[in-house]
Each structure stands twice: as structure tokens, then as C-alpha cells.
Scaffold this active site. Structure first.
Site, PDB file in Angstrom:
ATOM      1  N   GLY A 276       0.791  -1.233   0.000  1.00  0.00           N
ATOM      2  CA  GLY A 276       0.000   0.000   0.000  1.00  0.00           C
ATOM      3  C   GLY A 276       0.817   1.273   0.000  1.00  0.00           C
ATOM      4  O   GLY A 276       0.265   2.367   0.111  1.00  0.00           O
ATOM      5  N   LEU A 277       2.151   1.150  -0.142  1.00  0.00           N
ATOM      6  CA  LEU A 277       2.996   2.346  -0.116  1.00  0.00           C
ATOM      7  C   LEU A 277       3.449   2.773  -1.514  1.00  0.00           C
ATOM      8  O   LEU A 277       4.360   3.583  -1.661  1.00  0.00           O
ATOM      9  CB  LEU A 277       4.215   2.109   0.790  1.00  0.00           C
ATOM     10  CG  LEU A 277       3.883   1.798   2.253  1.00  0.00           C
ATOM     11  CD1 LEU A 277       5.169   1.551   3.054  1.00  0.00           C
ATOM     12  CD2 LEU A 277       3.081   2.930   2.897  1.00  0.00           C
ATOM     13  N   GLY A 278       2.822   2.188  -2.536  1.00  0.00           N
ATOM     14  CA  GLY A 278       3.116   2.628  -3.908  1.00  0.00           C
ATOM     15  C   GLY A 278       4.420   2.077  -4.451  1.00  0.00           C
ATOM     16  O   GLY A 278       5.053   2.718  -5.292  1.00  0.00           O
ATOM     17  N   SER A 279       4.811   0.867  -4.006  1.00  0.00           N
ATOM     18  CA  SER A 279       6.094   0.309  -4.479  1.00  0.00           C
ATOM     19  C   SER A 279       6.073   0.081  -5.989  1.00  0.00           C
ATOM     20  O   SER A 279       7.058   0.363  -6.677  1.00  0.00           O
ATOM     21  CB  SER A 279       6.407  -1.002  -3.764  1.00  0.00           C
ATOM     22  OG  SER A 279       5.391  -1.952  -4.010  1.00  0.00           O
ATOM     23  N   SER A 280       4.957  -0.401  -6.517  1.00  0.00           N
ATOM     24  CA  SER A 280       4.924  -0.702  -7.959  1.00  0.00           C
ATOM     25  C   SER A 280       4.958   0.594  -8.766  1.00  0.00           C
ATOM     26  O   SER A 280       5.654   0.687  -9.779  1.00  0.00           O
ATOM     27  CB  SER A 280       3.704  -1.546  -8.328  1.00  0.00           C
ATOM     28  OG  SER A 280       2.514  -0.827  -8.087  1.00  0.00           O
TER      29      SER A 280
ATOM     30  N   ASP B 195      -1.248   6.948  -7.388  1.00  0.00           N
ATOM     31  CA  ASP B 195       0.077   6.463  -6.948  1.00  0.00           C
ATOM     32  C   ASP B 195       1.189   6.990  -7.860  1.00  0.00           C
ATOM     33  O   ASP B 195       2.155   7.603  -7.371  1.00  0.00           O
ATOM     34  CB  ASP B 195       0.114   4.927  -6.914  1.00  0.00           C
ATOM     35  CG  ASP B 195      -0.729   4.343  -5.795  1.00  0.00           C
ATOM     36  OD1 ASP B 195      -1.546   5.075  -5.220  1.00  0.00           O
ATOM     37  OD2 ASP B 195      -0.572   3.143  -5.497  1.00  0.00           O
TER      38      ASP B 195
ATOM     39  N   ALA C 287       6.283   3.471  -7.811  1.00  0.00           N
ATOM     40  CA  ALA C 287       7.613   4.086  -7.692  1.00  0.00           C
ATOM     41  C   ALA C 287       8.611   3.363  -8.597  1.00  0.00           C
ATOM     42  O   ALA C 287       9.453   4.009  -9.240  1.00  0.00           O
ATOM     43  CB  ALA C 287       8.077   4.061  -6.237  1.00  0.00           C
TER      44      ALA C 287
HETATM   45  C1  MEV Z   1      -3.813   2.098  -4.014  1.00  0.00           C
HETATM   46  O1  MEV Z   1      -2.608   2.678  -3.503  1.00  0.00           O
HETATM   47  C2  MEV Z   1      -4.917   3.098  -3.927  1.00  0.00           C
HETATM   48  C3  MEV Z   1      -6.271   2.610  -4.462  1.00  0.00           C
HETATM   49  O2  MEV Z   1      -7.171   3.708  -4.302  1.00  0.00           O
HETATM   50  C4  MEV Z   1      -6.182   2.208  -5.926  1.00  0.00           C
HETATM   51  C5  MEV Z   1      -5.975   3.390  -6.873  1.00  0.00           C
HETATM   52  O3  MEV Z   1      -6.215   4.529  -6.514  1.00  0.00           O
HETATM   53  O4  MEV Z   1      -5.588   3.113  -8.026  1.00  0.00           O
HETATM   54  C6  MEV Z   1      -6.803   1.448  -3.666  1.00  0.00           C
END
Ligand code: MEV
Length: 305
Positions: A96-100, A143, A102
Site C-alpha cells: 500500500g505504499l506505492g512500491s509498484s 500512486d 515508484a
Molecule cells: C492504491 O494505492 C490506492 C487505491 O485507491 C487504488 C488506486 O487509486 O488506483 C486502492
């Protein structure tokens, strides 16, 4: 010529999931980085340190395919982007920290700089979206926006990105051990929307207003209001079914040490974020506990001599 680049992780303070459905998200870039190194060559290859894997000569580790497909697209548009790419990242993967995002942003910037000598941020963002679309089908774009442009941003699909002017601050992050799939959590929320449309629309509309208010209050330094809006969102995300017992435990531990806390990113596992640093001991049982600073800068490219 060798090109180096780096792109930051992001923390969504409020608005994840709703932003996929037309709402707003408030995202902060933070000082954890994905780094890429590119060198010209006669064939395209990609090697990643963490998680380990490689692509090239018709073979590709499954988790690297979206990134490799993006590099192929850049190289199709500009053959001078053909070469060898190495990737390393200190962003916990798929939490959930945007690794992909980044990783995609760092590689896109390196590829553009190798091909053209410069990496305009709008182009970096456009290519990074290619990879994000392959990974989770329906990305909102928040992201890669946070990772490309850096800073603190208020984002929606319709309105695009607005940069916020915020004072520097710290976040506490507790993350679980296992990666999870953003695509499946996004699909779960879409199912919720289909089955309980009225409830979803009411939450979406409140979230949209509250995220705008949180952005204003973060800019004016009213962190108590931001904290309240984070707590509202944790309740809403729980209703959407994307929290988990593990995340609830991390949130409770941070709340017990005086931090407003919620899950961040797609949920279903992954990380919870706390606003600020804990008062006293933090009793969070998470295997990964970090303190990060915001806002970080956006993607950077340099060519060592
Ligand atoms: C994922 O970091 C955030 C979500 O809202 C998906 C997105 O915004 O593409 C779950």
C-alpha cells in the site's frame, strides 16, 4: 552513458478506493525510494534486486512483467531506450505504499533519460500508467502522480492533481509481513458498490468533501481536523470490507499511543499509517515499523560522470 533515477513511495492519507470511483485522495510522497540504473545496450533487459528476478531474451519473472512491458513500450517509441536496467527499492512491496508505481516511475524516467537525455515528468507519468494498468486494471492514477511529481497532492480522476503547500512532518507506519493484491481489493470494493449502491454513493460523496477539507486543513496546519477525517475514513474503509484484523490491531496500537491512524492503500493487509510520531512506547506487533518524512521530492534523474 549511465543514467540513475529515483522515485519516492507515497502514503494516501485519506481517500483510497473512493478515488477509483471518482472521489478525491490526499497523497503524500515520503522518503522511501525505488532506484533505477540504465545503461545503453544492444538488447533490453531488466534485473531487480528486491524482489529478485529478471527479464530479457523472451523470459520474464511474473512480478516484473508489467515493468518490462512498460520498458518495451518506451523502447518501441524510442529505440535509444534499449539497454540494461537494474532496479532496487527500499519500499516494502505490495503493502500500500506505492512500491509498484515508484518502480515504474523510476524505470520510465531512466528510460526516457537514456533515450532523450531528459525525462519530462508528464511523459514519465504517462508511461508509468502503462505498468499500473497491467498490475491492477483500473488504477486511479494517484500512486504514479504522487511518485512522479512528489510533494503533497489532492487528486481526482476528473480534476487531476493539485499541489498542496504543506509543512514537513512525520508519519509512523506499521506493515504486515505478506504482500497483497491491489487488484483484488479494488474489485472487492467494486462488488460492494454494485450490491449496496445507495450506501456506497453516500460514503463516496462524504469522502469527496472530507478529503478536500483535509487538504485545506493540512495546508493550514490544523492537524486535529486532519486526524478526525482520517478516523472517519478508517470507519468507512472498514464498512467497505478492506480492513483486516491485523490492520485493526495496528490502528489500535497507534491510536493507543496518541496517533490518529488508518489503513493506507488498498488494504486487506499491508500497512496502517499514524499521523505524527508516537507519544511513549508504540506497542505495534507489526514486523515492519517505520518512521517516514513527508513531503519528499518527485522523480529525479542524474548521469554520473
Ligand atoms: C492504491 O494505492 C490506492 C487505491 O485507491 C487504488 C488506486 O487509486 O488506483 C486502492
Amino acid at each position: 552513458m549511465r543514467v540513475l533515477s529515483r522515485a519516492p513511495a507515497k502514503v494516501i492519507l485519506v481517500g483510497e478506493h473512493f478515488v477509483v470511483h471518482g472521489g478525491r485522495a490526499l497523497a503524500l510522497s515520503v522518503d522511501l525510494w525505488a532506484t533505477a540504473v540504465a545503461e545503453p545496450g544492444s538488447r533490453l533487459s531488466l534485473e531487480s534486486e528486491d524482489p529478485p528476478g529478471s527479464c530479457g531474451d523472451g523470459e520474464c519473472a511474473p512480478h516484473l512483467r508489467p515493468l518490462y512491458a512498460m520498458l518495451e513500450e518506451v523502447a518501441a517509441d524510442n529505440p535509444r531506450a534499449v539497454g540494461s536496467y537494474r532496479l532496487r527499492s527500499d519500499i516494502p512491496r505490495a503493502r500500500g505504499l506505492g512500491s509498484s508505481a515508484a518502480a515504474a516511475v523510476a524505470l520510465a524516467a531512466a528510460a526516457l533519460a537514456l533515450a532523450e537525455g531528459v525525462a519530462p515528468r508528464d511523459e514519465v507519468y504517462r508511461y508509468a500508467m502503462t505498468s499500473e494498468r497491467i498490475i491492477h486494471g483500473n488504477p486511479s492514477g494517484v500512486d504514479p502522480a504522487a511518485s512522479t511529481y512528489g510533494g503533497a497532492i489532492l487528486y481526482s480522476r476528473a480534476e487531476g492533481m493539485r499541489r498542496l503547500s504543506v509543512a514537513e512532518g512525520e508519519l509512523t507506519i506499521c506493515c504486515g509481513a505478506s504482500p497483497r493484491s491491489t487488484a483484488s481489493m479494488v474489485e472487492q470494493v467494486s462488488q460492494f458498490r454494485r450490491s449496496r449502491e445507495g450506501l456506497f454513493e453516500a460514503l463516496l460523496s462524504s469522502s469527496t468533501d472530507l478529503v478536500a477539507l483535509a487538504s485545506e486543513r493540512l495546508e493550514s496546519g490544523d492537524l486535529a481536523s486532519v486526524a478526525a477525517i482520517m478516523r472517519w475514513h478508517q470507519g468507512a474503509l472498514r464498512i467497505l470490507g478492506v480492513s483486516s484484523p491485523e490492520l485493526e490491531a495496528y490502528v489500535a496500537a497507534m491510536e493507543a499511543s496518541g496517533l490518529a491512524s488508518k489503513l493506507t492503500g488498498a488494504g486487506g493487509g499491508g500497512c496502517a499509517v499514524g499521523l505524527g510520531t508516537p507519544r511513549g512506547e508504540l506497542r505495534c506487533s507489526a514486523p515492519i515499523i517505520m518512521r517516514v518524512r513527508y513531503p519528499a521530492g518527485g522523480v529525479e534523474v542524474w548521469t554520473p560522470s
